[in-house]
Scaffold this motif. Sequence first.
Motif, PDB file in Angstrom:
ATOM      1  N   VAL A 143      46.206  86.961  68.482  1.00 44.31           N
ATOM      2  CA  VAL A 143      46.673  88.168  67.817  1.00 44.31           C
ATOM      3  C   VAL A 143      46.594  87.900  66.320  1.00 44.31           C
ATOM      4  N   SER A 144      46.197  88.906  65.531  1.00 45.19           N
ATOM      5  CA  SER A 144      46.022  88.696  64.098  1.00 45.19           C
ATOM      6  C   SER A 144      46.532  89.900  63.318  1.00 45.19           C
ATOM      7  N   LYS A 145      46.854  89.644  62.049  1.00 46.91           N
ATOM      8  CA  LYS A 145      47.277  90.698  61.141  1.00 46.91           C
ATOM      9  C   LYS A 145      46.980  90.244  59.719  1.00 46.91           C
ATOM     10  N   GLY A 146      46.533  91.159  58.874  1.00 44.93           N
ATOM     11  CA  GLY A 146      46.220  90.811  57.500  1.00 44.93           C
ATOM     12  C   GLY A 146      46.775  91.803  56.502  1.00 44.93           C
ATOM     13  N   ASP A 147      47.704  91.375  55.663  1.00 43.31           N
ATOM     14  CA  ASP A 147      48.188  92.150  54.523  1.00 43.31           C
ATOM     15  C   ASP A 147      47.679  91.487  53.241  1.00 43.31           C
ATOM     16  N   ALA A 148      47.845  92.164  52.115  1.00 42.63           N
ATOM     17  CA  ALA A 148      47.444  91.565  50.842  1.00 42.63           C
ATOM     18  C   ALA A 148      48.120  92.288  49.693  1.00 42.63           C
ATOM     19  N   TYR A 149      48.288  91.546  48.598  1.00 42.04           N
ATOM     20  CA  TYR A 149      48.756  92.093  47.335  1.00 42.04           C
ATOM     21  C   TYR A 149      47.667  91.820  46.299  1.00 42.04           C
ATOM     22  N   ILE A 150      47.274  92.858  45.576  1.00 41.89           N
ATOM     23  CA  ILE A 150      46.202  92.717  44.597  1.00 41.89           C
ATOM     24  C   ILE A 150      46.676  93.242  43.255  1.00 41.89           C
ATOM     25  N   ALA A 151      46.490  92.454  42.207  1.00 45.11           N
ATOM     26  CA  ALA A 151      46.810  92.867  40.842  1.00 45.11           C
ATOM     27  C   ALA A 151      45.573  92.699  39.982  1.00 45.11           C
ATOM     28  N   ALA A 152      45.405  93.608  38.997  1.00 51.17           N
ATOM     29  CA  ALA A 152      44.224  93.547  38.154  1.00 51.17           C
ATOM     30  C   ALA A 152      44.552  94.010  36.744  1.00 51.17           C
ATOM     31  N   ILE A 153      43.785  93.480  35.782  1.00 50.84           N
ATOM     32  CA  ILE A 153      43.886  93.895  34.398  1.00 50.84           C
ATOM     33  C   ILE A 153      42.473  94.077  33.856  1.00 50.84           C
ATOM     34  N   GLN A 154      42.338  95.010  32.911  1.00 46.54           N
ATOM     35  CA  GLN A 154      40.999  95.361  32.416  1.00 46.54           C
ATOM     36  C   GLN A 154      41.097  95.793  30.957  1.00 46.54           C
ATOM     37  N   TYR A 155      40.066  95.440  30.194  1.00 41.71           N
ATOM     38  CA  TYR A 155      39.983  95.910  28.815  1.00 41.71           C
ATOM     39  C   TYR A 155      38.717  96.738  28.648  1.00 41.71           C
ATOM     40  N   ASN A 156      38.845  97.877  27.987  1.00 48.28           N
ATOM     41  CA  ASN A 156      37.717  98.777  27.727  1.00 48.28           C
ATOM     42  C   ASN A 156      37.569  98.975  26.222  1.00 48.28           C
ATOM     43  N   HIS A 157      36.315  99.060  25.757  1.00 44.59           N
ATOM     44  CA  HIS A 157      36.073  99.283  24.339  1.00 44.59           C
ATOM     45  C   HIS A 157      34.819 100.115  24.151  1.00 44.59           C
ATOM     46  N   SER A 158      34.880 101.018  23.201  1.00 50.74           N
ATOM     47  CA  SER A 158      33.709 101.811  22.840  1.00 50.74           C
ATOM     48  C   SER A 158      33.362 101.557  21.377  1.00 50.74           C
ATOM     49  N   PHE A 159      32.092 101.754  21.063  1.00 48.46           N
ATOM     50  CA  PHE A 159      31.610 101.432  19.708  1.00 48.46           C
ATOM     51  C   PHE A 159      30.942 102.659  19.058  1.00 48.46           C
ATOM     52  N   PRO A 188      25.516 105.273  39.134  1.00 49.03           N
ATOM     53  CA  PRO A 188      24.779 105.097  37.880  1.00 49.03           C
ATOM     54  C   PRO A 188      24.579 106.400  37.104  1.00 49.03           C
ATOM     55  N   ALA A 189      24.608 107.539  37.796  1.00 52.25           N
ATOM     56  CA  ALA A 189      24.410 108.821  37.111  1.00 52.25           C
ATOM     57  C   ALA A 189      25.530 109.102  36.120  1.00 52.25           C
ATOM     58  N   ALA A 190      26.712 108.537  36.346  1.00 47.09           N
ATOM     59  CA  ALA A 190      27.863 108.796  35.481  1.00 47.09           C
ATOM     60  C   ALA A 190      27.698 108.207  34.087  1.00 47.09           C
ATOM     61  N   MET A 191      26.711 107.339  33.887  1.00 45.62           N
ATOM     62  CA  MET A 191      26.470 106.803  32.543  1.00 45.62           C
ATOM     63  C   MET A 191      26.096 107.908  31.559  1.00 45.62           C
ATOM     64  N   SER A 192      25.593 109.032  32.060  1.00 45.92           N
ATOM     65  CA  SER A 192      25.209 110.136  31.195  1.00 45.92           C
ATOM     66  C   SER A 192      26.408 110.776  30.506  1.00 45.92           C
ATOM     67  N   MET A 193      27.634 110.486  30.971  1.00 47.62           N
ATOM     68  CA  MET A 193      28.827 111.067  30.362  1.00 47.62           C
ATOM     69  C   MET A 193      29.290 110.316  29.111  1.00 47.62           C
ATOM     70  N   PHE A 194      28.661 109.177  28.807  1.00 50.59           N
ATOM     71  CA  PHE A 194      29.075 108.375  27.663  1.00 50.59           C
ATOM     72  C   PHE A 194      28.185 108.685  26.461  1.00 50.59           C
ATOM     73  N   ASP A 195      28.809 108.959  25.303  1.00 43.40           N
ATOM     74  CA  ASP A 195      28.025 109.263  24.103  1.00 43.40           C
ATOM     75  C   ASP A 195      28.034 108.117  23.097  1.00 43.40           C
ATOM     76  N   THR A 196      28.727 107.012  23.393  1.00 44.31           N
ATOM     77  CA  THR A 196      28.688 105.803  22.562  1.00 44.31           C
ATOM     78  C   THR A 196      28.616 104.587  23.489  1.00 44.31           C
ATOM     79  N   ILE A 197      28.290 103.434  22.929  1.00 46.86           N
ATOM     80  CA  ILE A 197      28.273 102.197  23.706  1.00 46.86           C
ATOM     81  C   ILE A 197      29.671 101.935  24.267  1.00 46.86           C
ATOM     82  N   ALA A 198      29.740 101.566  25.542  1.00 46.40           N
ATOM     83  CA  ALA A 198      31.016 101.287  26.201  1.00 46.40           C
ATOM     84  C   ALA A 198      30.913  99.984  26.982  1.00 46.40           C
ATOM     85  N   VAL A 199      31.961  99.168  26.891  1.00 44.11           N
ATOM     86  CA  VAL A 199      32.031  97.925  27.651  1.00 44.11           C
ATOM     87  C   VAL A 199      33.385  97.856  28.359  1.00 44.11           C
ATOM     88  N   SER A 200      33.391  97.222  29.520  1.00 47.99           N
ATOM     89  CA  SER A 200      34.626  97.001  30.274  1.00 47.99           C
ATOM     90  C   SER A 200      34.554  95.636  30.935  1.00 47.99           C
TER      91      SER A 200
END
Length: 417
Positions: A401-417, A58-70
Motif C-alpha cells: 500500500v502506498s501514499k504520496g504527499d508533498a510540500y513545495i515552496a518556490a521563489i522567483q525574480y523577474n526583471h524587464s529592461f 511560446p506564442a505568449a512571448m508576443s505579449m512582451f514589448d521589452t526584454i524580460a528575464v525570470s
Amino acid sequence: MKIRKLPLALLAASATFTAAHVNAAGFQLVEHSASGLGRSFAGEAAIADNAAVMARNPAAMSMFDTIAVSGALSYIAPDVYVRGNTGVDSIDQALTNNDVVPGAAVPAGYFIQPLNDKWAWGVGMFSNFGLSTDYPEDYAAGALAGQTELITLNLNPNVSYRINDQFSIGAGVNAVYGTAKLVRNFGTGGPFPPSGTAASLEGDGWGFGWNIGGMWEVNEDHRFGISYRSKVDLKFKGDYHSDIPEGLSDNPYGTGGQTIGGELTLNLPDIFEVSGYNRLNDAFAVHYSYVWTGWSTFQEIDATSEGIGSVLNKQEQFSNSYRVSFGGTWYLNPAWELRAGMAFDQSPSRTHKTISIPDNDRYNYGIGFTYHLSEKGSIDTGFTYIQGKEGAFNEEGVEFVSKGDAYIAAIQYNHSF
C-alpha cells in the motif's frame, strides 16, 4: 574474468523509474515558476505575467514589448511511504519504508526579447520530468526498490509571431539532456548478501522534440492559450555492473562486479494544454487549465544488448492522463498581487501499479503572491500542498500500500529592461 564488451542495457532505468513524482502524475514535473505554483498552475498558457510563460506557450512571448528575464527555484519536500499489506506484521514491517523520496531543488530560467512589433524570440531552461527514490540497502524487496534517480534539463529556444492584435503563434525546439542512476540490491531471503548489488547503472543521453502554441487575446482582460509539446525519446548510454557471478543459468546477466556498457531509450510523453484568463474587474481575475499528457507512449522499459537483444523488460503500461486546475488572482494595489488555486492530477498508472512507481491520483492546493519592487523588477513566491490518495497494489505476488504527499515552496525574480 573476461569482460563482455556489449552495450548491455541500462538494465536500469529499466528496473524502474520511481516515485519522486509526488509533485505531478507519473514522474512529470510542473514546477516551472513560483508564480504558477501559487495558483496550482491554472491558466499558465494564457496569463503571461512573466517570462516563465515560455515553458507552457511560446506564442505568449508576443505579449512582451521589452526584454524580460525570470529565474525560479522550487524545493520539493515529499512525504511518501510504501508499506507491506500482507496482514503478517513481521513481513509488513520488513516491506515498509516511510521515507521513500528525498527532497529536491528544481531550478528554472527564462529570457525573452522582442525583435519588433511582430517577432520575438526567447530561450528557457527547465525540467519537465524527474524523480528520485531511495530505499535502504537491506530493504526486504531490494531487487524491486533500491535507489533510482532521473534528472532532465530541457533547453528550449522559441520564436513567436503576432498575426494581428488578437492572434499570435509560436514554436520551439526541445533539446533534452538526462542523467539516470539505478542501484538494485539483493534484498533478504536470497543466496546473496542483502546489501550486495544486484544491478547498478549510471548513464546519460540526449533526446529532441518540438513545441508549438497559439494565443487569442480577445481584449486586454480576456485571453486564451493553447500549446502542444511533442514526445521525446531520451536515449541513454552508460555503465552497468552486477555482483551476480557470470554464467549463472537462472540469471545470465551477472557481471561478477565487472563493468560493461549499456543503452536504453526512455519514451517521454507529449503534453497538450488549453488555458484561459479572465479579469473580471480591477481587483480580481480567474484562470484555468486543462492539461493532457500522452503517457500511453510509456508502456515498457526495454534494456537491450547487442548480440543478445532484450536483457531486461519491465512492463509499465501507463495510460493517458489529465490535469485540471482553477485559480484566482487578487490585484490588491500596484505593488501587491495575491493568488490561489487548486488542481486534480490523474495518475497514469491507475491500471498497473508497481513499487517502483507507486503513483496515485492527487489534489493540489496552492497560494502565493507577487511583490513589485519597481516598474522593472518583481518577486514571486508560491507554496503548494499536494495530497495523494492511498492505493494498494500487488507486485511479484507481494501486497503493498502506498501514499504520496508533498510540500513545495518556490521563489522567483523577474526583471524587464
